[in-house]
Design a protein around this motif. Sequence first.
Motif, PDB file in Angstrom:
ATOM      1  N   ARG A 164       0.824   7.297  -6.285  1.00  0.00           N
ATOM      2  CA  ARG A 164      -0.254   8.351  -6.531  1.00  0.00           C
ATOM      3  C   ARG A 164       0.270   9.795  -6.217  1.00  0.00           C
ATOM      4  O   ARG A 164      -0.034  10.591  -6.639  1.00  0.00           O
TER       5      ARG A 164
ATOM      6  N   SER B  10       0.799  -1.187   0.075  1.00  0.00           N
ATOM      7  CA  SER B  10       0.072   0.033   0.032  1.00  0.00           C
ATOM      8  C   SER B  10       0.950   1.335   0.137  1.00  0.00           C
ATOM      9  O   SER B  10       0.633   2.232  -0.500  1.00  0.00           O
TER      10      SER B  10
ATOM     11  N   ALA C  86       1.832   1.739  -3.574  1.00  0.00           N
ATOM     12  CA  ALA C  86       0.703   2.476  -4.428  1.00  0.00           C
ATOM     13  C   ALA C  86       0.649   3.792  -4.109  1.00  0.00           C
ATOM     14  O   ALA C  86       0.327   4.774  -5.045  1.00  0.00           O
TER      15      ALA C  86
END
Length: 266
Positions: free
Chosen positions: A190, A183, A186
């Motif tokens: 972003r 996570s 990711a």
Amino acid sequence: MSFPLTWLYAPGDRPQVVRKALASGADVVIVDLEDAVAPERKAYALDATVDLLSDPHPLPVHVRIHSMRDIPPLASLPGLGGFRVPKVAHATDIRRIAELVPGVPLYPLLETALAVEHAYAIAGAHPAVHGIALGEADLRADLGVREDGGLDWPRSRIVVAARAAALPPPAQSVHPDVRDLESLAASCARGRDLGFLGRAAIHPRQLPIIEQAYLPTPDEVAAAEEVVKAAETESGALALPDGRFVDAAVVEGARRVLTLAARREE
């Protein structure tokens, strides 16, 4: 110019953890006197930090202060690289501190809706401001945001404010789950899409994930090399072999990519 990618927090009341942070490979270590330290240990944390910063260190060491009372004992120490100032909401907040500690780099943390609304004014408040960042935990609570995507607008807001004030791109706020590295990767991807550069961390295991996410890919490096090569042989708007035109801002971005790529060779 170098671009820090990793900013590692360490609690000020745990000197042994701070010293491990200094050896972790982070670009910047942030000694935390605020949220990471219990109220009854604030005085000890300050004393320990004064002792730590009485000598210089080979990498920047910043201090996230808890209150204005933390500033005088730390301001003139040779190991201090800057103050992280929490809960800044107005430009006057940072100007007042800048006048107290001339020459010390300041990094305001924007943690409320009001602070985000004043982002550009804070970023340009004083030459001592070397960067801005969000404090996302407090901002999330202030806004009542449940989903991570609800912070995309404030994130974009401070990226634009930093650029408008001629500051470096902000580093992302911390990812609180130190075990979920997938996570984290990711979220960094972003953040990179939104214009951030690098990220704060709360555990050394997060550092390689952050660095990898923010280093340019081979394709990005090749494209940047093409742009910089063209800039060295032409002036004004540049025409690349594929017919694309690029200007000075694109050239500047390409040079930043190559500077970051050089970290792989260090």
